[in-house]
Design a protein around this motif. Structure first.
Motif, mmCIF file in Angstrom:
data_model
loop_
_atom_site.group_PDB
_atom_site.id
_atom_site.type_symbol
_atom_site.label_atom_id
_atom_site.label_comp_id
_atom_site.label_asym_id
_atom_site.label_seq_id
_atom_site.Cartn_x
_atom_site.Cartn_y
_atom_site.Cartn_z
ATOM 1 N N TYR A 4 0.717 32.209 21.706
ATOM 2 C CA TYR A 4 1.160 32.731 20.749
ATOM 3 C C TYR A 4 2.472 32.324 19.739
ATOM 4 N N LYS A 5 2.146 32.055 18.449
ATOM 5 C CA LYS A 5 3.123 31.336 17.809
ATOM 6 C C LYS A 5 3.991 32.100 16.811
ATOM 7 N N LYS A 6 3.354 33.324 16.561
ATOM 8 C CA LYS A 6 3.836 34.269 15.343
ATOM 9 C C LYS A 6 4.537 35.490 15.853
ATOM 10 N N GLY A 33 18.322 33.855 22.468
ATOM 11 C CA GLY A 33 17.484 33.632 23.326
ATOM 12 C C GLY A 33 16.119 33.464 23.031
ATOM 13 N N TYR A 34 15.708 34.276 21.852
ATOM 14 C CA TYR A 34 14.331 34.253 21.353
ATOM 15 C C TYR A 34 14.353 33.180 20.392
ATOM 16 N N GLN A 79 12.689 27.352 18.680
ATOM 17 C CA GLN A 79 13.562 26.102 18.399
ATOM 18 C C GLN A 79 12.967 25.032 19.425
ATOM 19 N N LYS A 80 12.844 25.310 20.590
ATOM 20 C CA LYS A 80 12.414 24.318 21.335
ATOM 21 C C LYS A 80 10.906 23.833 21.370
ATOM 22 N N ALA A 81 10.126 24.990 20.836
ATOM 23 C CA ALA A 81 8.678 24.937 20.681
ATOM 24 C C ALA A 81 8.332 24.363 19.164
ATOM 25 N N LYS A 117 10.618 33.403 11.413
ATOM 26 C CA LYS A 117 10.588 34.135 10.070
ATOM 27 C C LYS A 117 11.341 35.265 10.139
ATOM 28 N N GLU A 118 12.171 35.435 9.003
ATOM 29 C CA GLU A 118 13.168 36.508 9.000
ATOM 30 C C GLU A 118 12.349 37.809 8.818
#
Length: 346
Positions: free
Chosen positions: A181-183, A202-203, A208-210, A215-216
């Motif tokens: 899941y990317k979105k 944390g989210y 960022q690590k991935a 998206k705002e």
């Protein structure tokens, strides 16, 4: 007929003794003979005598009562915290008064003001609406023992007991990313709450690590903390109207999580085929839902028990307390069907 509890005066009259003799006998004073004490105690038991806590407390200038302020008693997370608090209070012969703010700042000011008149200390978790904490700061500066739990005030030096909210959100987001899941949308309470600040951090760190750009439009907040289903419904509708709509949701509270699940069930939206869902929740039934719900579960009972221990220790301290503890408990990630690996994930 109005209920009239048995008093020391009633016992004294019945046994033809003085009030001071009865009082000393009930306190097992060495000044009273064994025989007299036995007569007084047996009679007191037979008439179901109970000491008047208000009178005792006036003598000691203490109430042996602690006040609890939570957003909603019916919330499973807070009800488990209350159980933890009461377990320690009972061990230490303290009573508790439980109040709820229903996520209202005005109600929070009112209940804290009322509690402060009759308790020895306060255990506080802020309401979603609370931005101004002057009402709490004033009590703290006047010496009222206060322990914050879960939703804390960072700027007030006091004992605090929290979950590692950053880690909970990071691990949940990382799990979604690993399963394809990317979105990922983020739905939280109001951003002024400490827990939401840390969960958002944390989210974002996991994204960022991935190398996934946040998206705002995927980041949403519930003004009333998800207390009303309609506000969660409105947010999900907004997310689903996006051209590039999310494929997963990280929910940041019990109420929001269950409202999301309710929405998807009502709309015949399949989890996780249509969208994945993971959320902070201490509701025991999440494992029995269909599909079973992936959750971040906090150590609610332990939060309550540790907060109560800190408060009672502060209340009973012979000297003013100027050094405070911050206890951080790790949440646990439960992976279930609502976040199964995407079939088309690489």
């Amino acid at each position: 007929m109005k209920f009239e509890p048995i008093t020391i005066k009633d016992i004294a009259k019945a046994l033809n003794l003085s009030k001071s003799t009865v009082s000393r006998a009930l306190r097992d004073s060495y000044e009273i003979s064994v025989e007299t004490k036995k007569i007084v105690v047996e009679y007191a038991k037979s008439v179901n005598y109970r000491p008047n806590p208000i009178a005792l407390n006036l003598k000691e200038r203490r109430s042996h009562t602690i006040g609890i302020v939570v957003s909603e008693i019916a919330n499973s997370f807070f009800s488990q915290i209350i159980n933890g608090i009461e377990s320690i209070a009972k061990e230490n012969d303290y009573n508790v008064i439980i109040t709820q703010t229903l996520e209202s700042y005005e109600r929070e000011v009112e209940v804290i003001h009322n509690l402060a008149q009759s308790v020895d200390g306060l255990l506080i978790s802020l309401s979603s609406e609370t931005k101004d904490t002057a009402h709490i700061r004033l009590l703290h500066e006047r010496g009222m023992p206060i322990v914050f739990f879960d939703r804390i005030v960072e700027s007030i030096e006091a004992h605090k007991v929290i979950s590692d909210d950053y880690k909970g959100a990071y691990d949940a987001t990382a799990h979604l990313l690993e399963n394809g899941y990317k979105k990922i949308a983020f739905i939280g309470n109001t951003p002024n709450l400490s827990i939401i600040k840390h969960r958002k951090e944390g989210y974002l760190a996991a994204l960022q690590k991935a190398d996934v750009k946040p998206k705002e439009s995927y980041i949403k907040y519930c003004e009333h903390g998800g207390m009303y289903y309609e506000e969660v419904e409105q947010i999900i509708n907004q997310l689903f109207k996006l051209k590039d709509r999310p494929d997963a949701i990280l929910s940041c509270s019990d109420k929001i999580t269950t409202s999301c699940f309710r929405y998807f069930n009502a709309k015949n939206i399949n989890l996780p085929e249509d969208i994945a869902l993971i959320g902070f929740s201490n509701l025991d039934l999440t494992g029995f839902m269909r599909p079973s719900l992936s959750i971040i579960k906090q150590q609610a009972f332990e939060i309550g028990s540790k907060a109560a221990q800190l408060l009672i220790k502060q209340i009973e301290s012979k000297r003013p307390v100027y050094e405070y503890s911050k206890i951080v408990l790790e949440p646990e990630l439960f992976i279930r069907d609502s976040t199964q690996k995407r079939k088309n994930a690489q």
